[in-house]
Design an enzyme around this catalytic site. Structure first.
Site, PDB file in Angstrom:
ATOM      1  N   SER A   1     -68.546 -21.052  58.296  1.00 14.77           N
ATOM      2  CA  SER A   1     -69.081 -19.987  59.152  1.00 14.77           C
ATOM      3  C   SER A   1     -69.271 -18.725  58.340  1.00 14.77           C
ATOM      4  O   SER A   1     -68.568 -18.474  57.353  1.00 14.77           O
ATOM      5  CB  SER A   1     -68.123 -19.713  60.309  1.00 14.77           C
ATOM      6  OG  SER A   1     -68.484 -18.544  61.005  1.00 14.77           O
TER       7      SER A   1
ATOM      8  N   TYR B   1     -59.539 -17.664  63.217  1.00 12.62           N
ATOM      9  CA  TYR B   1     -60.768 -18.401  62.941  1.00 12.62           C
ATOM     10  C   TYR B   1     -61.343 -18.016  61.585  1.00 12.62           C
ATOM     11  O   TYR B   1     -61.700 -18.879  60.771  1.00 12.62           O
ATOM     12  CB  TYR B   1     -61.783 -18.112  64.049  1.00 12.62           C
ATOM     13  CG  TYR B   1     -63.090 -18.854  63.925  1.00 12.62           C
ATOM     14  CD1 TYR B   1     -63.178 -20.202  64.222  1.00 12.62           C
ATOM     15  CD2 TYR B   1     -64.250 -18.186  63.505  1.00 12.62           C
ATOM     16  CE1 TYR B   1     -64.380 -20.882  64.123  1.00 12.62           C
ATOM     17  CE2 TYR B   1     -65.459 -18.856  63.405  1.00 12.62           C
ATOM     18  CZ  TYR B   1     -65.519 -20.207  63.715  1.00 12.62           C
ATOM     19  OH  TYR B   1     -66.716 -20.867  63.602  1.00 12.62           O
TER      20      TYR B   1
END
Length: 702
Positions: free
Chosen positions: A580, A593
């Site tokens: 990501s 995350y």
């Protein structure tokens, strides 16, 4: 109206009167219907084997006169899936007129070109080499089939006598001859000499049967096959445990066979891919085990197959492994040392076969690796360019086993002479057909394993890989989603395996399924994931552990196990991490995350540095803002990101599009394109990060 037939036990009676009636008097449609139901029973003919035809009266578009037209399966077709687009329509009279210009056996190849001068239907498929076999016979409907039982009769020693013993004077017989115009003349002659017959057995080849209607032809074919099947069944029954000389090797239990096959497949695949990468298939049916465990395996396997359709797909003979069923397969280098000489010997023998039988104009020698590999006590492996081809090769060799069992029960199995076999395998017309095959796609011959493939980004990646020619193993924790995803692909394009990436045993089981289904893995994409967006004070230890286990530990365990398979294959590979933008950019409410994604990215760099010498490339694709179609944006994550940016959830797509340099909405398909670039375009890139985010300046790697 036809009367339903229920007396068959060796073939499937599939004629549906309602479906046939719905076709009316359309003889071509009825011929296609008959073809499809014949092709649905593998005991009657395998994929691509045999051909069927019908003759109708049509109006000549130039003269207006009524002419007879023959509709016949075209070159390279399959009767089980035959449609109007796959047949050729020829003037029967013109085809028969070719007898006036036929110059004998040396003229066969030229005759195939002349078939085009007989075309009636301008949308015809290219006529096959078997066209004159149908055209020179007078019957309205004709079947040319390769039933196991009939080929057993055709391949048995003293085949002509056996034919008469089974059918009396109702069946003709012609000796082996390569398909072509002259074989059509031989069928015509046989019928002229035996005007009352219902069919003809072709020595070492197959069966011709016919009828005035499609149904009569179908019924005739089934009855002839049933008689041969029952004749053989009675003789096999008398043999009892002496079939194939009796059992020499005991089979391992079913679970043990599958475990050993899964462990061995990548090694075999690597060795069988010395010329070009291959895709694998495994089977351990009772029919296979009876043959490969028998005393007669050593005698029969080297003889090779009889029917031309068989050895064109299986090669002239299989490779029989000299491995004990209980052999320790845990030491990969040691097992490879045992296997390499066997493959080297097979290649040398195949080259010798080519050198001994080649003609001055023969095509160059083809891939000398085995297609069929036999492991007594365990099962049979096959390897070819794609899953359909390797599965069909396996099916054809099972047909060959049935033929050998039947022929041995009758008298004695005989194979084609090696020169005859070579002349078919390296026939210039067969080579021309191979040259006409479509160009392979970029990822043809490769096996991909995608986690998180039940939907969203993972499914989009799988779609792209299949579109570009790969076979794909879909993995996810939810079986229902996997079943739905797998159902979107055609047969032989995919399979699925339930997999929890936080559990090493679950990963091992999923990869073992990949090995059993396709032979190994070449492309592994870690797309499984979840997202948790919370401020530091709300972020629990459980949240942290879940993110680390799925994203980081899962990637580590998947890499560790898949790399072992790639190394066993010795053909390199690709490992792709779907990370990501958040692994590069610091943002609010994202500590768990973002940290996990950063770990994924750096792990990929570390793996790239370690695995380069193995030819295994490791790259990362960084999505950002994939809202539409992505499952991680369902529920709390979307709410958390909207809260962090001070906007409503429904405004997220527009928000993410506006903040990237290209002002583009990023979709799962865009991430799939990034993966494809890594595995098929940037083939000299490893340790790299591909950002698929529309352009986020703060995420630029350099």
């Amino acid at each position: 109206m036809t009367t339903p037939v229920t007396r068959f036990k060796h073939v499937d009676y599939l004629w549906d009167e309602a479906k046939a009636t719905a076709l009316g008097n359309d003889q071509v449609a009825l011929f296609l219907y008959r073809s499809n139901i014949l092709g649905a029973d593998l005991r009657i003919t395998n994929y691509g084997g045999g051909n069927t035809s019908c003759k109708t009266t049509e109006q000549d578009p130039l003269t207006g006169a009524e002419v007879e037209v023959m509709w016949v399966k075209g070159s390279g077709g399959d009767i089980g899936t035959l449609t109007r687009a796959g047949i050729a329509g020829l003037y029967t009279g013109r085809l028969r007129d070719l007898k006036k210009v036929y110059g004998g056996l040396a003229d066969e190849d030229r005759m195939v070109g002349l078939f085009n001068h007989c075309i009636y239907d301008l949308d015809s498929k290219a006529p096959s080499i078997d066209t004159p076999l149908h055209g020179l016979l007078p019957f309205k409907h004709i079947d040319h089939l390769h039933p196991d039982a009939l080929i057993a009769v055709a391949a048995a020693k003293d085949s002509q006598r056996i034919t008469h013993e089974i059918w009396g004077d109702t069946m003709g017989w012609v000796p082996w001859q390569r398909p072509g115009f002259d074989l059509g003349l031989q069928l015509e002659k046989c019928l002229a000499e035996n005007p009352g017959i219902r069919g003809i057995v072709l020595g070492s080849h197959g069966l011709f049967t016919w009828g005035d209607t499609s149904y009569e032809c179908y019924l005739n074919s089934l009855e002839v096959i049933e008689m041969a099947s029952e004749y053989i069944a009675q003789r096999v029954k008398k043999q009892g445990e002496r079939v194939f000389g009796g059992q020499k090797v005991a089979s391992l239990p079913a679970t043990a066979r599958l475990e050993r096959a899964a462990r061995l497949m990548p090694l075999l695949r690597g060795l069988a891919s010395s010329e070009a990468r291959q895709v694998g298939h495994f089977t351990d049916t009772d029919t296979v085990l009876q043959f490969i465990n028998s005393h007669d395996l050593a005698r029969l396997a080297p003889l090779g197959t009889s029917c031309p359709d068989h050895f064109l797909r299986t090669k002239i003979q299989p490779l029989v492994l000299e491995l004990d069923p209980g052999e320790d397969l845990s030491d990969t280098p040691a097992v490879l040392e045992k296997l390499r000489p066997a493959f080297a010997n097979y290649r040398a023998e195949y080259q010798a076969y080519y050198d001994a039988h080649k003609r001055p104009n023969s095509p160059a020698v083809r891939d000398p690796n085995p297609v069929i590999i036999i492991y007594p006590g365990v099962g049979m492996f096959s390897f070819a360019k794609d899953k359909q081809t390797t599965r069909v090769a396996s099916e054809f060799y099972i047909n060959a086993i049935n033929v050998m069992r039947g022929a041995e029960a009758i008298t004695e199995y005989t194979s084609l002479p090696r020169q005859e076999a070579f002349d078919i395998e390296y026939w210039l017309l067969e080579e021309a057909k191979l040259q006409r095959m479509p160009k392979e796609k970029p990822l043809s011959r490769k096996v991909a394993f995608v986690t998180g493939a039940g939907g969203g980004i993972g499914k989009a990646i799988a779609d792209k890989l299949v579109e570009e020619g790969a076979v794909v193993v879909l993995s996810d924790i939810a079986e229902e989603r996997l079943q739905e995803a797998n159902a979107t692909y055609k047969k032989d394009q995919s399979t699925y395996a339930v997999c929890d990436v936080t559990n090493a045993e679950s990963i091992a089981a999923a990869l073992a399924k990949a090995c059993l289904a396709f032979g190994g893995v070449d492309i592994v994409v870690h797309s499984a994931g979840l997202a948790i967006s919370k401020p530091l004070e709300e972020h629990s230890e459980r949240d942290w552990d879940l993110l680390q286990n799925v994203l980081v530990k899962g990637q580590f365990a998947l890499a560790q196990q898949s790399v072992a398979i790639m190394r066993a294959q010795g053909k390199g590979g690709d490992f792709i991490s779907i990370a990501s933008k958040n692994g590069l950019v610091s943002g609010p409410n994202n500590v768990g995350y973002g940290t996990a994604k950063a770990a994924q990215q750096h792990m990929a760099r570390l793996l790239a540095a370690e695995l380069g010498p193995d030819g295994i490339r490791v790259n990362t694709v960084n999505p950002d803002g994939v809202i539409i179609g992505s499952k991680i944006w369902e529920g709390a994550w979307a709410e958390g990101r909207a809260k962090a940016y001070g906007i409503n959830v429904e405004d997220l797509p527009a928000h993410y599009a506006k903040r990237n340099l290209l002002n583009e909405i990023i979709r799962p398909e865009d991430i799939a394109d990034g993966v494809f670039a890594c595995v098929a375009v940037l083939t000299k890139t490893t340790g790299n990060i591909i950002n698929v985010d529309g352009g986020m300046a703060n995420a630029f790697v350099r």
